[in-house]
Design an enzyme around this catalytic site. Structure first.
Site, PDB file in Angstrom:
ATOM      1  N   LYS A 148       0.815  -1.229   0.000  1.00  0.00           N
ATOM      2  CA  LYS A 148       0.000   0.000   0.000  1.00  0.00           C
ATOM      3  C   LYS A 148       0.851   1.283   0.000  1.00  0.00           C
ATOM      4  CE  LYS A 148      -3.488  -0.797  -0.617  1.00  0.00           C
ATOM      5  NZ  LYS A 148      -3.943  -1.470  -1.898  1.00  0.00           N
ATOM      6  N   GLY A 149       2.103   1.152  -0.352  1.00  0.00           N
ATOM      7  CA  GLY A 149       2.978   2.324  -0.371  1.00  0.00           C
ATOM      8  C   GLY A 149       2.864   3.148  -1.648  1.00  0.00           C
ATOM      9  N   THR A 186       3.416   1.052  -4.728  1.00  0.00           N
ATOM     10  CA  THR A 186       4.312   0.207  -5.521  1.00  0.00           C
ATOM     11  C   THR A 186       3.819   0.012  -6.960  1.00  0.00           C
ATOM     12  OG1 THR A 186       3.201  -1.790  -4.666  1.00  0.00           O
ATOM     13  CG2 THR A 186       5.161  -1.039  -3.496  1.00  0.00           C
ATOM     14  N   ARG A 187       2.513  -0.077  -7.134  1.00  0.00           N
ATOM     15  CA  ARG A 187       1.977  -0.256  -8.492  1.00  0.00           C
ATOM     16  C   ARG A 187       2.204   1.014  -9.321  1.00  0.00           C
ATOM     17  NH1 ARG A 187       1.588  -3.856 -12.067  1.00  0.00           N
ATOM     18  NH2 ARG A 187       1.004  -5.272 -10.386  1.00  0.00           N
ATOM     19  N   GLY A 209      -6.361   4.012  -4.667  1.00  0.00           N
ATOM     20  CA  GLY A 209      -6.989   5.296  -4.384  1.00  0.00           C
ATOM     21  C   GLY A 209      -8.399   5.111  -3.853  1.00  0.00           C
TER      22      GLY A 209
HETATM   23  N1  LIG Z   1      -0.866   7.527  -9.414  1.00  0.00           N
HETATM   24  C1  LIG Z   1      -1.513   6.842  -8.483  1.00  0.00           C
HETATM   25  N2  LIG Z   1      -2.768   6.389  -8.718  1.00  0.00           N
HETATM   26  C2  LIG Z   1      -3.417   5.700  -7.755  1.00  0.00           C
HETATM   27  N3  LIG Z   1      -2.908   5.404  -6.546  1.00  0.00           N
HETATM   28  C3  LIG Z   1      -1.676   5.847  -6.275  1.00  0.00           C
HETATM   29  C4  LIG Z   1      -0.935   6.584  -7.224  1.00  0.00           C
HETATM   30  N4  LIG Z   1       0.257   6.899  -6.676  1.00  0.00           N
HETATM   31  C5  LIG Z   1       0.259   6.387  -5.445  1.00  0.00           C
HETATM   32  N5  LIG Z   1      -0.902   5.747  -5.196  1.00  0.00           N
HETATM   33  C6  LIG Z   1      -1.224   5.089  -3.942  1.00  0.00           C
HETATM   34  O1  LIG Z   1      -0.914   3.715  -4.101  1.00  0.00           O
HETATM   35  C7  LIG Z   1      -1.613   3.057  -3.054  1.00  0.00           C
HETATM   36  C8  LIG Z   1      -1.614   1.571  -3.326  1.00  0.00           C
HETATM   37  O2  LIG Z   1      -0.313   1.126  -3.113  1.00  0.00           O
HETATM   38  P1  LIG Z   1       0.266  -0.180  -3.784  1.00  0.00           P
HETATM   39  O3  LIG Z   1       0.150  -0.096  -5.244  1.00  0.00           O
HETATM   40  O4  LIG Z   1       1.621  -0.353  -3.225  1.00  0.00           O
HETATM   41  O5  LIG Z   1      -0.723  -1.275  -3.214  1.00  0.00           O
HETATM   42  S1  LIG Z   1      -0.492  -2.835  -3.185  1.00  0.00           S
HETATM   43  O6  LIG Z   1       0.314  -3.131  -2.008  1.00  0.00           O
HETATM   44  O7  LIG Z   1       0.148  -3.256  -4.415  1.00  0.00           O
HETATM   45  O8  LIG Z   1      -1.855  -3.393  -3.048  1.00  0.00           O
HETATM   46  C9  LIG Z   1      -2.971   3.712  -3.047  1.00  0.00           C
HETATM   47  O9  LIG Z   1      -3.477   3.629  -1.736  1.00  0.00           O
HETATM   48  P2  LIG Z   1      -4.995   3.980  -1.364  1.00  0.00           P
HETATM   49  O10 LIG Z   1      -5.197   5.428  -1.717  1.00  0.00           O
HETATM   50  O11 LIG Z   1      -5.078   3.751   0.088  1.00  0.00           O
HETATM   51  O12 LIG Z   1      -5.859   3.061  -2.175  1.00  0.00           O
HETATM   52  C10 LIG Z   1      -2.668   5.134  -3.509  1.00  0.00           C
HETATM   53  O13 LIG Z   1      -2.787   6.094  -2.499  1.00  0.00           O
END
Ligand SMILES: Nc1ncnc2c1ncn2[C@@H]1O[C@H](COP(=O)(O)OS(=O)(=O)O)[C@@H](OP(=O)(O)O)[C@H]1O
Length: 347
Positions: free
Chosen positions: A98-99, A101-102, A305
């Protein structure tokens, strides 16, 4: 630090995104390409709710790409070209769950000299017994000079991961996207809640004894955020210079700035810049602009998000107090101040 928690192994459940191990039966390597080319490409600009990633539309060659020449993508982004060879990754995004990473993986794979697996292979935690050849097979083909990458956020909290990665290649570059641990915990909880709406409230789960203010640090949503504890394990095997810490907060407010650091760290030309991002008001996040080939702009899917539930401010306050010493220790260990103490609100 070990003594500060004495926590056990990260439980297997409550994973991040669809993992490669869960897409088995497709044959090595195939699963990734298939998943990545799923049929959610109706021009919606987003991947499906739970794929965690971008719309897996195949891409054509980027204009100016020197197809077939060393270091070029030569066929573009997420598709698997039928030339080059499969190599073990030279760089890994190891966390944190949830950092962000995607978002980081999708941004870096816009670089022509990077090829990455779309799905999380979970090799160093769940699939290690399958062996390095299985792992290599999962990887996309690359040309000389291109970097192979993958991301599996659970590696950061897996005790065996540093040793295993070190034994694969001791010069592996490691990237950790870190985020305010309080917000991260709520994000983690929000994800679990979306799958299991019947679970107790965050406020209930966060405490061993709420009256005494005793935080339940054995709850994975909380334990993952004790970054200093986990980092200590990595530093037994890797020098700090081989680990890049990306701010999950700045990845949202200044994606190009963070990507400059990532490209420098990976020894890449700074090709992913401001021009690659736009802020999508509906999504509320930066998204990747229309790539130079013909595919549409891409935001991350609905599982990125999510709206977080409102958490009792007193619980937030207690959690902040709980994390503060660990955060300070983490800043000292990394030489970076992520300024989580200064944040007014948690989302
Ligand atoms: N560009 C962009 N678009 C959407 N979301 C973004 C983006 N950059 C960072 N984030 C934040 O990424 C959070 C999800 O983190 P991860 O991708 O590491 O999640 S996971 O561990 O793979 O499930 C996700 O957490 P949440 O907001 O709590 O859903 C986002 O806050």
């Amino acid at each position: 630090l070990r003594g500060a928690g004495g926590f056990g192994q990260e439980p297997r459940g409550d994973t991040t995104e669809g993992a490669l191990g869960e897409a088995e039966g497709r044959g090595p390597g195939q699963g990734v390409a298939e998943l990545w080319r799923g049929d959610s490409c109706g021009g919606r600009g987003e991947g499906s709710a739970e794929d965690g990633g971008h719309c897996p539309c195949p891409r054509g060659p980027a204009p100016g790409a020197r197809a077939g020449s060393p270091g070029s993508r030569g066929g573009g982004g997420s598709t698997t070209p039928d030339y080059g060879e499969k190599r073990l990754p030279q760089a890994l995004i190891i966390g944190v769950k949830k950092g962000g990473t995607r978002a980081l993986l999708e941004a870096i794979r816009a670089h022509p000299d990077v090829r990455a697996v779309g799905t999380e292979p979970h090799f160093f935690d769940r699939n290690y017994e399958k062996g390095l050849e299985w792992y290599r097979n999962v990887m996309p083909k690359t040309l000389d000079g291109q970097i192979t990458m993958e991301k599996t956020p659970s590696y950061f909290v897996t005790n065996e991961a540093p040793r295993r990665i070190h034994s694969m290649a001791k010069d592996t570059k490691l990237i950790v996207v870190v985020r305010n641990p309080v917000t991260r915990a709520i994000s983690d909880y929000t994800q679990t809640l979306s799958k299991k709406p019947e679970i107790p409230t965050f406020e209930v789960l966060a405490f061993k004894n709420r009256t005494l203010g005793l935080i339940d640090a054995s709850w994975s949503a909380i334990r993952i955020g004790i970054y200093a504890l986990h980092l200590e394990n990595w530093l037994q095997y890797f020098p700090l210079s081989q680990i890049l810490f990306v701010s999950g907060e700045r990845l949202i407010t200044d994606p190009a700035g963070e990507m400059a650091k990532v490209q420098d760290f990976l020894g890449l030309k700074r090709i992913v810049t401001e021009k690659h991002f736009y802020f999508n008001k509906t999504k509320g996040f930066p998204c990747l602009k229309k790539p130079e080939d013909s595919s549409a702009p891409r935001c991350l899917g609905k599982s990125k998000g999510r709206t977080h539930p409102k958490i009792d401010p007193d619980v937030i306050h207690r959690l902040r107090k709980f994390y503060k010493p660990f955060n300070v220790m983490f800043y000292q260990m990394t030489g970076q101040d992520f300024q989580w103490e200064q944040e007014e609100s948690d989302k």
